[in-house]
Design a protein around this motif. Structure first.
Motif, PDB file in Angstrom:
ATOM      1  N   GLU A 121       2.919  -4.664 -15.656  1.00 35.60           N
ATOM      2  CA  GLU A 121       3.738  -3.932 -14.695  1.00 35.60           C
ATOM      3  C   GLU A 121       2.891  -2.879 -13.977  1.00 35.60           C
ATOM      4  O   GLU A 121       3.058  -2.642 -12.767  1.00 35.60           O
ATOM      5  N   LYS A 122       1.982  -2.263 -14.697  1.00 39.00           N
ATOM      6  CA  LYS A 122       1.114  -1.265 -14.075  1.00 39.00           C
ATOM      7  C   LYS A 122       0.185  -1.902 -13.048  1.00 39.00           C
ATOM      8  O   LYS A 122      -0.047  -1.344 -11.966  1.00 39.00           O
ATOM      9  N   ILE A 123      -0.338  -3.079 -13.354  1.00 44.25           N
ATOM     10  CA  ILE A 123      -1.179  -3.799 -12.392  1.00 44.25           C
ATOM     11  C   ILE A 123      -0.382  -4.111 -11.140  1.00 44.25           C
ATOM     12  O   ILE A 123      -0.862  -3.956 -10.001  1.00 44.25           O
ATOM     13  N   ARG A 124       0.856  -4.539 -11.318  1.00 42.45           N
ATOM     14  CA  ARG A 124       1.717  -4.848 -10.171  1.00 42.45           C
ATOM     15  C   ARG A 124       1.927  -3.600  -9.306  1.00 42.45           C
ATOM     16  O   ARG A 124       1.929  -3.676  -8.077  1.00 42.45           O
ATOM     17  N   GLU A 125       2.095  -2.439  -9.948  1.00 43.28           N
ATOM     18  CA  GLU A 125       2.306  -1.199  -9.202  1.00 43.28           C
ATOM     19  C   GLU A 125       1.038  -0.754  -8.469  1.00 43.28           C
ATOM     20  O   GLU A 125       1.100  -0.271  -7.341  1.00 43.28           O
ATOM     21  N   ILE A 126      -0.102  -0.924  -9.110  1.00 44.50           N
ATOM     22  CA  ILE A 126      -1.368  -0.500  -8.501  1.00 44.50           C
ATOM     23  C   ILE A 126      -1.727  -1.350  -7.300  1.00 44.50           C
ATOM     24  O   ILE A 126      -2.254  -0.860  -6.305  1.00 44.50           O
ATOM     25  N   GLN A 127      -1.447  -2.655  -7.371  1.00 43.27           N
ATOM     26  CA  GLN A 127      -1.834  -3.597  -6.318  1.00 43.27           C
ATOM     27  C   GLN A 127      -3.327  -3.454  -5.989  1.00 43.27           C
ATOM     28  O   GLN A 127      -3.729  -3.122  -4.864  1.00 43.27           O
ATOM     29  N   PRO A 128      -4.189  -3.694  -6.973  1.00 44.11           N
ATOM     30  CA  PRO A 128      -5.629  -3.533  -6.734  1.00 44.11           C
ATOM     31  C   PRO A 128      -6.154  -4.557  -5.737  1.00 44.11           C
ATOM     32  O   PRO A 128      -5.522  -5.583  -5.483  1.00 44.11           O
TER      33      PRO A 128
END
Length: 454
Positions: A121-128
């Motif tokens: 979920e954190k990766i999804r929020e960051i959108q690297p």
């Protein structure tokens, strides 16, 4: 007017252009510089690029500018955002992180072990812009990287993934990503054996992937059409320049104090004496970025690090008097004093965080001496680039203060004999990308800017 090469540095706040002439000759020259506000908020970074070229034309008294080649670096829209995921934090995760930082990335997340739902979920929020996946020495543990690959694919994103883990997993990783929306890049293992960092191949692939997917700022896809050579992250370009210079003058470190961050690049193997007692490997070329050490965006953090009372005593006036009017470039005498003191603190803090240190361990056989972190004791040159360390009046004294800051003698700092150099033309980032196609010209131009002549 026609120039040989135009290099654009598309930053988060400012776009710079540097024009170079006689690039194929024995005496390449910096013909001129222009700048303008970066136009991310206007929806197209080309607006700022045209503004910078217009500023260059006005300064040189020409109506228009033509060029044979155009190259670029970019840190617009926050630069190259990456997340890094490995097996053991002190081994593969650290190696992947070193590779990403050295390539010019800004690390927004690091994880060790299997990715959890909260991690995804954190990766999804960051959108690297890129995801680095590692894990396992060659022919070692396999399952964690494979599980993490499956988990990343489940996100349904289109973010490129770079795999730099156990080589035994490569075929399986290809199968996992074959029908995924996430482009996959394969690279040599960043940690192939215990105590063996292998970060340079990953750095090259990270920069290539960044260029392939250079769409993180509005209009950048059109800049790709304008640029005939590489586009690389601005910090990665400074690292390329540092490595180029190392080949000519030896061990060095480069400090770049900016408005939001302070970057430090070092290119040195350190001493044999320290390497014999080191507890973990360090990359030959290392970059650290300190996101809390900026002299404008993060000036409050630096004031707190120094201490309000101490700072007021040193300045002779309350720091609030300068902070109330300071707008990125100091204009009054009080602002100048204030910014110089913040810059000195950023230099000292960044070096302390980047450098290694000596540790004493006590056991049944007595005291043992160990070394941890990057050894800077063989550094011959300390180089300043960026606005603060190329333009402030006491820039040399600030860098000279590094060796004197090691009161305990436990930090692996550069010696007092290290020479201080300044990137007077403020072109190290431009020369880093220029060196990709014109290494000889880039080195000659760098020697001129630093006032080093062969």
């Amino acid at each position: 007017m026609h120039v040989d090469v135009l290099v654009a540095e598309i930053g988060s706040t400012t776009t710079l252009v540097n024009a170079f002439q006689n690039i194929d000759g024995q005496d390449p020259v910096l013909w001129g510089q222009g700048q303008a506000p970066t136009s991310v908020l206007e929806g197209d970074v080309r607006v700022g690029l045209r503004g910078a070229i217009g500023d260059l034309c006005r300064k040189k008294g020409v109506e228009s500018l033509e060029y044979r080649d155009m190259l670029a670096t970019s840190s617009a829209a926050g630069g190259l955002k990456m997340t890094v995921h490995g097996l053991v934090y002190d081994m593969t995760v650290r190696a992947a992180r070193e590779a990403a930082l050295g390539a010019g990335a800004i690390i927004h997340m690091v994880s060790a072990g299997k990715l959890r739902r909260t991690d995804l979920e954190k990766i999804r929020e960051i959108q690297p812009n890129l995801i680095m996946l590692a894990g396992g020495v060659d022919h070692g543990e396999r399952d964690t990287a494979l599980d993490n690959a499956e988990a990343l694919c489940s996100l349904g994103l289109s973010i490129p993934v770079i795999y730099g883990g156990n080589i035994d997993n490569q075929d399986e990783i290809r199968l996992i990503f074959r029908d995924s929306t996430m482009p996959l890049y394969m690279v040599e293992n960043v940690y192939p054996r215990i105590d063996d960092l292998n970060v340079e191949p990953a750095r090259r692939v990270i920069q290539a992937a960044f260029e392939d997917h250079i769409i993180q700022a509005p209009g950048m896809e059109h800049v790709r059409d304008m640029v005939g050579g590489p586009i690389i992250p601005t910090p990665g370009a400074v690292m390329e320049c540092a490595k180029l210079l190392h080949g000519a003058i030896g061990d060095l470190m480069v400090l770049d104090v900016g408005g939001a961050t302070t970057d430090l690049h070092s290119v040195t193997a350190g001493s044999e004496e320290i390497s014999r007692i080191s507890i973990s490997p360090e990359p030959f070329a290392k970059r650290t970025v300190e996101g809390d050490l900026g002299v404008y965006v993060n000036m409050h953090n630096l004031v707190d690090l120094i201490g309000q009372d101490k700072l007021a005593s040193e300045l002779g006036f309350p720091p609030e008097e300068a902070m109330a009017t300071y707008k990125f470039i100091p204009k009054t005498e009080k602002e100048l004093q204030f910014v110089e003191r913040l810059t000195l603190e950023a230099v000292l803090q960044a070096t302390e965080r980047h450098a290694g240190h000596i540790r004493y361990i006590y056991g049944p056989s007595g005291r043992s001496t160990l070394a941890e972190g990057k050894d800077l004791t063989q550094v011959k040159y300390i180089i300043g680039t960026g606005g603060a360390l190329t333009r402030l009046p006491h820039r040399v004294e600030m860098m000279e203060a590094i060796a004197k800051h090691n009161e305990t003698g436990l930090f692996l700092f550069p010696p007092e004999t290290a020479a201080i150099l300044v990137d007077n033309d403020y072109i190290m980032a431009s020369l880093g990308v220029l060196s990709k196609q014109y290494p000889d010209a880039a080195l000659k131009l760098l020697q001129k800017s630093l006032h080093i002549f062969p």
